[in-house]
Write a protein that holds these residues in place. Structure first.
Motif, PDB file in Angstrom:
ATOM      1  N   VAL A  19      56.298 -62.702   2.998  1.00 46.29           N
ATOM      2  CA  VAL A  19      56.750 -61.543   3.648  1.00 46.29           C
ATOM      3  C   VAL A  19      56.408 -60.461   3.023  1.00 46.29           C
ATOM      4  N   VAL A  20      56.197 -59.326   4.167  1.00 47.36           N
ATOM      5  CA  VAL A  20      55.654 -57.920   4.031  1.00 47.36           C
ATOM      6  C   VAL A  20      56.752 -57.022   4.137  1.00 47.36           C
ATOM      7  N   ALA A  21      57.856 -56.920   2.978  1.00 45.35           N
ATOM      8  CA  ALA A  21      58.490 -55.637   3.572  1.00 45.35           C
ATOM      9  C   ALA A  21      58.483 -54.853   4.530  1.00 45.35           C
ATOM     10  N   ASP A  22      57.297 -53.562   4.125  1.00 45.88           N
ATOM     11  CA  ASP A  22      57.096 -52.309   4.663  1.00 45.88           C
ATOM     12  C   ASP A  22      56.519 -52.908   5.945  1.00 45.88           C
ATOM     13  N   ALA A  23      56.263 -53.669   6.237  1.00 48.67           N
ATOM     14  CA  ALA A  23      55.971 -54.273   7.735  1.00 48.67           C
ATOM     15  C   ALA A  23      56.841 -55.185   8.790  1.00 48.67           C
ATOM     16  N   CYS A  24      58.108 -55.110   8.076  1.00 45.69           N
ATOM     17  CA  CYS A  24      59.314 -55.922   8.665  1.00 45.69           C
ATOM     18  C   CYS A  24      59.737 -54.679   9.182  1.00 45.69           C
ATOM     19  N   TYR A  25      60.962 -54.967  10.004  1.00 43.58           N
ATOM     20  CA  TYR A  25      61.886 -53.516  10.275  1.00 43.58           C
ATOM     21  C   TYR A  25      63.671 -54.161  10.830  1.00 43.58           C
ATOM     22  N   THR A  26      64.363 -53.893  10.886  1.00 40.27           N
ATOM     23  CA  THR A  26      65.390 -53.939  11.436  1.00 40.27           C
ATOM     24  C   THR A  26      66.488 -52.430  12.007  1.00 40.27           C
ATOM     25  N   PHE A  27      68.381 -53.314  12.295  1.00 38.88           N
ATOM     26  CA  PHE A  27      68.503 -51.951  12.518  1.00 38.88           C
ATOM     27  C   PHE A  27      70.456 -51.926  12.076  1.00 38.88           C
ATOM     28  N   ALA A  28      70.962 -50.807  11.932  1.00 39.34           N
ATOM     29  CA  ALA A  28      71.695 -50.959  11.845  1.00 39.34           C
ATOM     30  C   ALA A  28      73.640 -51.767  11.928  1.00 39.34           C
ATOM     31  N   LYS A  29      73.848 -52.149  11.295  1.00 37.74           N
ATOM     32  CA  LYS A  29      74.657 -53.112  11.567  1.00 37.74           C
ATOM     33  C   LYS A  29      76.343 -53.061  10.770  1.00 37.74           C
ATOM     34  N   ALA A  30      77.371 -54.053  10.989  1.00 36.91           N
ATOM     35  CA  ALA A  30      78.397 -53.472  10.452  1.00 36.91           C
ATOM     36  C   ALA A  30      78.322 -55.043  10.037  1.00 36.91           C
ATOM     37  N   ASP A  31      79.366 -54.764   8.224  1.00 35.42           N
ATOM     38  CA  ASP A  31      78.973 -56.295   7.302  1.00 35.42           C
ATOM     39  C   ASP A  31      79.974 -56.776   8.251  1.00 35.42           C
ATOM     40  N   PHE A  32      80.544 -58.242   7.419  1.00 40.61           N
ATOM     41  CA  PHE A  32      81.576 -59.309   7.865  1.00 40.61           C
ATOM     42  C   PHE A  32      82.793 -59.332   7.708  1.00 40.61           C
ATOM     43  N   SER A  33      82.583 -57.388   6.473  1.00 42.56           N
ATOM     44  CA  SER A  33      83.644 -57.339   6.712  1.00 42.56           C
ATOM     45  C   SER A  33      84.329 -55.726   7.486  1.00 42.56           C
ATOM     46  N   GLY A  34      83.550 -55.714   8.063  1.00 46.96           N
ATOM     47  CA  GLY A  34      83.741 -53.972   9.170  1.00 46.96           C
ATOM     48  C   GLY A  34      83.433 -53.110   8.525  1.00 46.96           C
ATOM     49  N   ARG A  35      82.389 -53.155   7.754  1.00 44.86           N
ATOM     50  CA  ARG A  35      81.710 -51.411   6.310  1.00 44.86           C
ATOM     51  C   ARG A  35      80.458 -51.926   7.583  1.00 44.86           C
ATOM     52  N   PRO A  36      80.282 -50.588   7.810  1.00 48.27           N
ATOM     53  CA  PRO A  36      78.774 -49.857   8.696  1.00 48.27           C
ATOM     54  C   PRO A  36      78.640 -49.852   7.572  1.00 48.27           C
ATOM     55  N   ARG A  37      76.716 -50.772   7.997  1.00 49.07           N
ATOM     56  CA  ARG A  37      75.491 -50.652   6.588  1.00 49.07           C
ATOM     57  C   ARG A  37      74.329 -49.828   7.161  1.00 49.07           C
ATOM     58  N   THR A  38      73.385 -49.242   6.265  1.00 51.69           N
ATOM     59  CA  THR A  38      72.470 -48.845   7.259  1.00 51.69           C
ATOM     60  C   THR A  38      71.584 -50.001   7.327  1.00 51.69           C
ATOM     61  N   ALA A  39      70.534 -49.112   8.441  1.00 50.29           N
ATOM     62  CA  ALA A  39      69.616 -50.111   8.523  1.00 50.29           C
ATOM     63  C   ALA A  39      68.724 -50.612   6.696  1.00 50.29           C
ATOM     64  N   ASP A  40      68.142 -48.943   5.956  1.00 52.04           N
ATOM     65  CA  ASP A  40      67.604 -49.769   4.812  1.00 52.04           C
ATOM     66  C   ASP A  40      68.885 -51.540   3.682  1.00 52.04           C
ATOM     67  N   GLU A  41      69.768 -50.950   4.103  1.00 51.57           N
ATOM     68  CA  GLU A  41      70.624 -51.912   3.294  1.00 51.57           C
ATOM     69  C   GLU A  41      70.561 -53.154   3.616  1.00 51.57           C
ATOM     70  N   VAL A  42      70.678 -53.403   5.506  1.00 53.21           N
ATOM     71  CA  VAL A  42      70.504 -54.927   5.868  1.00 53.21           C
ATOM     72  C   VAL A  42      69.110 -55.462   5.714  1.00 53.21           C
ATOM     73  N   HIS A  43      68.108 -54.311   5.484  1.00 50.92           N
ATOM     74  CA  HIS A  43      67.126 -55.032   5.295  1.00 50.92           C
ATOM     75  C   HIS A  43      66.951 -55.403   4.494  1.00 50.92           C
ATOM     76  N   ASP A  44      66.956 -54.719   2.771  1.00 52.73           N
ATOM     77  CA  ASP A  44      66.773 -54.673   1.789  1.00 52.73           C
ATOM     78  C   ASP A  44      67.544 -55.913   1.089  1.00 52.73           C
ATOM     79  N   MET A  45      68.410 -56.530   1.778  1.00 56.70           N
ATOM     80  CA  MET A  45      69.323 -57.803   1.607  1.00 56.70           C
ATOM     81  C   MET A  45      68.535 -58.949   2.030  1.00 56.70           C
ATOM     82  N   ALA A  46      68.498 -58.505   2.816  1.00 55.40           N
ATOM     83  CA  ALA A  46      67.275 -59.650   3.689  1.00 55.40           C
ATOM     84  C   ALA A  46      66.430 -59.785   2.909  1.00 55.40           C
ATOM     85  N   MET A  47      65.531 -59.058   2.053  1.00 51.52           N
ATOM     86  CA  MET A  47      64.455 -59.063   1.428  1.00 51.52           C
ATOM     87  C   MET A  47      64.885 -60.321   0.322  1.00 51.52           C
TER      88      MET A  47
END
Length: 203
Positions: free
Chosen positions: A137-165
């Motif tokens: 999986v090519v990390a810098d050739a994928c992207y995503t969007f900001a969203k809240a986590d399961f606890s309702g805390r807002p997460r940046t797109a970078d945080e969501v992406h980094d956890m997926a990787m």
């Protein structure tokens, strides 16, 4: 030239016009440019390219059949010689003939790019690994969007992406960067590393 079995297929996921219209905060603004570079590399080498297109079952979706959003982005549109699969769920292997198409052609490794990192990219990479494909999986050739986590805390797109990787790395895929492929010898860019199903995960 390497044998077909040692060549990785470039799997481009959901790079459609509708994804550009969502307007949500995203990461990796250069992802499309990185995908285009990899696509040109694969085309020049004559390696297999597969495009995945999401077609929604919801009539009001930007990805519904017949909507402009369901069309590929022009800069990343498939050539006539390149394979296209349509999916209705996150995983490109579910309810499609993608797995059979790859095995019949002796393709046992994939390089995955596209959107969204924690959605269709992660789901497809997990299935690819479970089905026995060597997966990158090519990390810098994928992207995503900001969203809240399961606890309702807002997460940046970078945080969501980094956890997926992080979810994928070492368990389901080798997570790499486009420079790892583009700056390597032309042969090695299209060669997958041997991986089998199971790896080190327990469940």
């Amino acid at each position: 030239m390497t044998s077909q079995r040692s060549q990785s297929a470039l799997l481009i996921i959901d790079m459609q016009q509708g994804i550009q219209r969502l307007g949500w905060p995203r990461n990796n603004p250069q992802a499309e440019a990185r995908i285009a570079q990899l696509l040109e590399c694969w085309r020049t080498a004559g390696w297999p390219v597969v495009h995945i297109r999401h077609i929604s079952r919801e009539p009001d979706s930007v990805f519904a059949p017949g909507q402009p959003g369901a069309l590929f982005q022009p800069a990343l549109a498939p050539h006539d010689s390149e394979q296209v699969f349509e999916k209705n769920v996150t995983d490109a292997f579910t309810h499609t003939s993608l797995e059979r198409w790859l095995w019949v052609r002796g393709i046992d490794s994939l390089v995955i790019v596209g959107v969204a990192s924690e959605n269709s990219v992660e789901a497809t990479a997990r299935s690819a690994s479970n089905l026995g494909f060597a997966t990158r999986v090519v990390a810098d050739a994928c992207y995503t969007f900001a969203k809240a986590d399961f606890s309702g805390r807002p997460r940046t797109a970078d945080e969501v992406h980094d956890m997926a990787m992080a979810n994928l790395q070492g368990e389901y895929a080798d997570v790499v960067f486009s420079a790892d492929l583009l700056q390597s010898e032309p042969r090695s860019a299209g060669q997958g590393r041997a991986r089998g199903p199971g790896n080190s995960r327990a469940g």
